[in-house]
Design a protein around this motif. Structure first.
Motif, PDB file in Angstrom:
ATOM      1  N   TYR A 151       0.799  -1.223   0.000  1.00  0.00           N
ATOM      2  CA  TYR A 151       0.000   0.000   0.000  1.00  0.00           C
ATOM      3  C   TYR A 151       0.835   1.278   0.000  1.00  0.00           C
ATOM      4  O   TYR A 151       0.281   2.381   0.031  1.00  0.00           O
ATOM      5  CB  TYR A 151      -0.925   0.024   1.220  1.00  0.00           C
ATOM      6  CG  TYR A 151      -0.195  -0.091   2.541  1.00  0.00           C
ATOM      7  CD1 TYR A 151       0.476   1.000   3.089  1.00  0.00           C
ATOM      8  CD2 TYR A 151      -0.170  -1.288   3.240  1.00  0.00           C
ATOM      9  CE1 TYR A 151       1.150   0.895   4.290  1.00  0.00           C
ATOM     10  CE2 TYR A 151       0.497  -1.403   4.450  1.00  0.00           C
ATOM     11  CZ  TYR A 151       1.151  -0.315   4.973  1.00  0.00           C
ATOM     12  OH  TYR A 151       1.827  -0.418   6.163  1.00  0.00           O
ATOM     13  N   CYS A 152       2.153   1.172  -0.027  1.00  0.00           N
ATOM     14  CA  CYS A 152       3.008   2.352   0.109  1.00  0.00           C
ATOM     15  C   CYS A 152       2.680   3.389  -0.957  1.00  0.00           C
ATOM     16  O   CYS A 152       2.487   3.056  -2.130  1.00  0.00           O
ATOM     17  CB  CYS A 152       4.479   1.957   0.015  1.00  0.00           C
ATOM     18  SG  CYS A 152       5.619   3.327   0.358  1.00  0.00           S
ATOM     19  N   GLU A 153       2.620   4.660  -0.546  1.00  0.00           N
ATOM     20  CA  GLU A 153       2.339   5.741  -1.489  1.00  0.00           C
ATOM     21  C   GLU A 153       3.573   6.087  -2.320  1.00  0.00           C
ATOM     22  O   GLU A 153       3.468   6.792  -3.324  1.00  0.00           O
ATOM     23  CB  GLU A 153       1.870   6.989  -0.746  1.00  0.00           C
ATOM     24  CG  GLU A 153       2.909   7.568   0.186  1.00  0.00           C
ATOM     25  CD  GLU A 153       2.329   8.617   1.119  1.00  0.00           C
ATOM     26  OE1 GLU A 153       2.657   9.796   0.919  1.00  0.00           O
ATOM     27  OE2 GLU A 153       1.581   8.256   2.031  1.00  0.00           O
ATOM     28  N   LEU A 154       4.758   5.592  -1.890  1.00  0.00           N
ATOM     29  CA  LEU A 154       5.976   5.786  -2.664  1.00  0.00           C
ATOM     30  C   LEU A 154       6.113   4.646  -3.673  1.00  0.00           C
ATOM     31  O   LEU A 154       5.514   3.583  -3.517  1.00  0.00           O
ATOM     32  CB  LEU A 154       7.193   5.825  -1.743  1.00  0.00           C
ATOM     33  CG  LEU A 154       7.164   6.900  -0.651  1.00  0.00           C
ATOM     34  CD1 LEU A 154       8.372   6.753   0.271  1.00  0.00           C
ATOM     35  CD2 LEU A 154       7.118   8.292  -1.257  1.00  0.00           C
ATOM     36  N   ALA A 155       6.909   4.846  -4.672  1.00  0.00           N
ATOM     37  CA  ALA A 155       7.060   3.833  -5.713  1.00  0.00           C
ATOM     38  C   ALA A 155       7.647   2.547  -5.142  1.00  0.00           C
ATOM     39  O   ALA A 155       8.412   2.563  -4.171  1.00  0.00           O
ATOM     40  CB  ALA A 155       7.962   4.370  -6.821  1.00  0.00           C
ATOM     41  N   ALA A 156       7.279   1.434  -5.749  1.00  0.00           N
ATOM     42  CA  ALA A 156       7.825   0.141  -5.327  1.00  0.00           C
ATOM     43  C   ALA A 156       9.346   0.167  -5.432  1.00  0.00           C
ATOM     44  O   ALA A 156       9.916   0.736  -6.365  1.00  0.00           O
ATOM     45  CB  ALA A 156       7.254  -0.961  -6.208  1.00  0.00           C
ATOM     46  N   SER A 157      10.009  -0.438  -4.450  1.00  0.00           N
ATOM     47  CA  SER A 157      11.473  -0.488  -4.474  1.00  0.00           C
ATOM     48  C   SER A 157      11.948  -1.643  -3.612  1.00  0.00           C
ATOM     49  O   SER A 157      11.235  -2.111  -2.714  1.00  0.00           O
ATOM     50  CB  SER A 157      12.079   0.825  -3.969  1.00  0.00           C
ATOM     51  OG  SER A 157      11.772   1.017  -2.606  1.00  0.00           O
ATOM     52  N   LYS A 158      13.150  -2.083  -3.865  1.00  0.00           N
ATOM     53  CA  LYS A 158      13.730  -3.177  -3.094  1.00  0.00           C
ATOM     54  C   LYS A 158      14.008  -2.699  -1.671  1.00  0.00           C
ATOM     55  O   LYS A 158      14.595  -1.634  -1.465  1.00  0.00           O
ATOM     56  CB  LYS A 158      15.030  -3.635  -3.747  1.00  0.00           C
ATOM     57  CG  LYS A 158      15.672  -4.825  -3.044  1.00  0.00           C
ATOM     58  CD  LYS A 158      16.944  -5.247  -3.754  1.00  0.00           C
ATOM     59  CE  LYS A 158      17.596  -6.432  -3.034  1.00  0.00           C
ATOM     60  NZ  LYS A 158      18.844  -6.866  -3.709  1.00  0.00           N
ATOM     61  N   PRO A 159      13.569  -3.459  -0.648  1.00  0.00           N
ATOM     62  CA  PRO A 159      13.820  -3.029   0.730  1.00  0.00           C
ATOM     63  C   PRO A 159      15.306  -3.055   1.080  1.00  0.00           C
ATOM     64  O   PRO A 159      16.059  -3.903   0.592  1.00  0.00           O
ATOM     65  CB  PRO A 159      13.021  -4.033   1.571  1.00  0.00           C
ATOM     66  CG  PRO A 159      12.830  -5.223   0.697  1.00  0.00           C
ATOM     67  CD  PRO A 159      12.781  -4.706  -0.705  1.00  0.00           C
ATOM     68  N   VAL A 160      15.717  -2.110   1.915  1.00  0.00           N
ATOM     69  CA  VAL A 160      17.112  -1.999   2.357  1.00  0.00           C
ATOM     70  C   VAL A 160      17.146  -1.937   3.871  1.00  0.00           C
ATOM     71  O   VAL A 160      16.123  -1.712   4.522  1.00  0.00           O
ATOM     72  CB  VAL A 160      17.782  -0.739   1.768  1.00  0.00           C
ATOM     73  CG1 VAL A 160      17.831  -0.814   0.242  1.00  0.00           C
ATOM     74  CG2 VAL A 160      17.049   0.519   2.208  1.00  0.00           C
ATOM     75  N   ASP A 161      18.315  -2.150   4.463  1.00  0.00           N
ATOM     76  CA  ASP A 161      18.399  -2.136   5.925  1.00  0.00           C
ATOM     77  C   ASP A 161      19.224  -0.985   6.469  1.00  0.00           C
ATOM     78  O   ASP A 161      19.590  -0.958   7.644  1.00  0.00           O
ATOM     79  CB  ASP A 161      18.941  -3.466   6.453  1.00  0.00           C
ATOM     80  CG  ASP A 161      20.296  -3.826   5.875  1.00  0.00           C
ATOM     81  OD1 ASP A 161      20.915  -2.962   5.228  1.00  0.00           O
ATOM     82  OD2 ASP A 161      20.724  -4.981   6.057  1.00  0.00           O
ATOM     83  N   ARG A 162      19.505   0.021   5.615  1.00  0.00           N
ATOM     84  CA  ARG A 162      20.231   1.201   6.073  1.00  0.00           C
ATOM     85  C   ARG A 162      19.905   2.381   5.169  1.00  0.00           C
ATOM     86  O   ARG A 162      19.494   2.207   4.021  1.00  0.00           O
ATOM     87  CB  ARG A 162      21.745   0.960   6.101  1.00  0.00           C
ATOM     88  CG  ARG A 162      22.341   0.604   4.756  1.00  0.00           C
ATOM     89  CD  ARG A 162      23.792   0.161   4.884  1.00  0.00           C
ATOM     90  NE  ARG A 162      24.652   1.240   5.311  1.00  0.00           N
ATOM     91  CZ  ARG A 162      25.310   2.043   4.465  1.00  0.00           C
ATOM     92  NH1 ARG A 162      25.192   1.884   3.159  1.00  0.00           N
ATOM     93  NH2 ARG A 162      26.081   2.988   4.918  1.00  0.00           N
ATOM     94  N   ILE A 163      20.067   3.600   5.727  1.00  0.00           N
ATOM     95  CA  ILE A 163      19.887   4.829   4.956  1.00  0.00           C
ATOM     96  C   ILE A 163      21.247   5.289   4.459  1.00  0.00           C
ATOM     97  O   ILE A 163      22.158   5.532   5.260  1.00  0.00           O
ATOM     98  CB  ILE A 163      19.219   5.928   5.803  1.00  0.00           C
ATOM     99  CG1 ILE A 163      17.761   5.570   6.074  1.00  0.00           C
ATOM    100  CG2 ILE A 163      19.304   7.288   5.106  1.00  0.00           C
ATOM    101  CD1 ILE A 163      17.024   6.580   6.938  1.00  0.00           C
ATOM    102  N   GLU A 164      21.390   5.401   3.154  1.00  0.00           N
ATOM    103  CA  GLU A 164      22.640   5.876   2.568  1.00  0.00           C
ATOM    104  C   GLU A 164      22.635   7.398   2.479  1.00  0.00           C
ATOM    105  O   GLU A 164      21.600   8.011   2.237  1.00  0.00           O
ATOM    106  CB  GLU A 164      22.829   5.284   1.167  1.00  0.00           C
ATOM    107  CG  GLU A 164      22.979   3.773   1.150  1.00  0.00           C
ATOM    108  CD  GLU A 164      23.160   3.243  -0.264  1.00  0.00           C
ATOM    109  OE1 GLU A 164      22.917   4.020  -1.228  1.00  0.00           O
ATOM    110  OE2 GLU A 164      23.520   2.065  -0.403  1.00  0.00           O
TER     111      GLU A 164
END
Length: 317
Positions: free
Chosen positions: A39-52
């Motif tokens: 349901y995310c309002e942002l585009a589909a993307s591969k999940p990650v475990d850190r913020i770059e």
């Protein structure tokens, strides 16, 4: 197009649940999340475990200080992200810096709860006035299908983490369940919620549906459907229907006795009441309220109407 004044600050945004909010985006311009929710309002993307390439604490605090001077009439400073804010590596320092300048404003974080089992995250979140945790599913099958987490995220650790967090947290803890038809709306999923949710100690549980274009092809539930689902939850739970979708067919006629009985089973907000009750029933409700046969309790920016809050788990804010 006029360039944005701030890179990490947005709003103010009016919220029916939390008041007028000034937002902090810890992943400006790029979705970085350990979930890829349907349901995310942002585009589909591969999940990650850190913020770059996260913004610095200094940048955020400088922008926030300026924005607070520009917008003094807010209720809450909201920490969020284009993704998951608890992945931000300097979150504890940031919360401390915000506390030093917030000048009476409340602080709120919107998190998917994926890291709530970590003691350091619990200690950081415990400094905030309100913590909103997403918990769309409490069964592994539902969780993997709906929230689509990165492999390292464990649902049981989330549930235990929320339970442990409540023992150290004295602020306002709100759970949010985003309902998706055919996934977490099935009776077996509601039964699982009813086994788990009463043990978590939430001050409020918001159930809602899709109200913005989602990343994947799913359909929103009507208000009437959400209300029917809400009736299936344990009546001791402080359920709040958080939906912009209203249905005329939900309106009905209620006698005084039916109004009291309804509110005994489930506290409702005025938004719920105005959606469910026809004009004459609303007049009966107002008379019962004036006669003090109906009580009120406020949790955050939401006022609940009920009949005996001493027997219900809706706490004062």
């Amino acid at each position: 197009m006029k360039p944005a004044k701030y890179r990490t600050i947005f709003g103010p945004i009016p919220s029916r649940r939390f008041g007028t909010s000034l937002g902090i985006d810890l992943s400006p311009g790029k979705k970085q999340c350990n979930y890829d929710c349907l349901y995310c309002e942002l585009a589909a993307s591969k999940p990650v475990d850190r913020i770059e390439n996260p913004p610095s604490v200094d940048e955020i605090v400088t922008e926030l200080t300026s924005a607070l001077e520009e917008h003094p009439d807010i209720d809450v400073i909201t920490i969020t992200a284009n993704g998951e804010p608890t992945l931000y590596p300097f979150l504890d320092e940031l919360v401390d810096r915000i506390d030093a300048i917030k000048n009476g404003y409340k602080t709120l974080i919107l998190t998917n709860a994926s890291t709530i089992h970590r003691p350091e995250i619990q200690r950081t979140l415990a400094k905030l006035d309100t913590v909103k945790l997403s918990l769309d599913c409490v069964t592994p099958e539902c969780f993997k299908k709906l929230d689509r987490p990165v492999e390292s995220v464990d649902l049981q650790a989330i549930v235990e983490g929320i339970r442990n967090f409540r023992t150290i947290y004295n602020g306002e803890m709100v759970l949010e369940i985003l309902m998706v038809k055919g996934i977490n709306t099935a009776d077996r999923e509601i039964e699982a919620f009813n086994r788990i949710l009463p043990t978590l100690g939430a001050d409020r549980i918001d159930i809602g549906t899709v109200d913005r274009p989602p990343a994947y092809p799913i359909e929103p539930l009507s208000y009437a459907e959400l209300h029917r689902i809400a009736q299936k939850f344990d009546p001791s739970l402080p359920i709040h229907i958080a939906s912009r979708h209203k249905a005329k067919e939900a309106k009905g006629s209620f006698s005084d006795e039916e109004i009291v009985s309804t509110l005994q089973k489930r506290p409702l907000t005025m938004e719920d009441i105005e959606t469910l009750f026809d004009e004459e029933s609303l007049k009966r409700f107002q008379r019962l309220l004036a006669a003090k046969k109906i009580e009120t309790k406020k949790v955050g920016a939401v006022t609940f109407y009920g009949t005996d809050f001493s027997k219900q788990k809706v706490k004062n804010s």
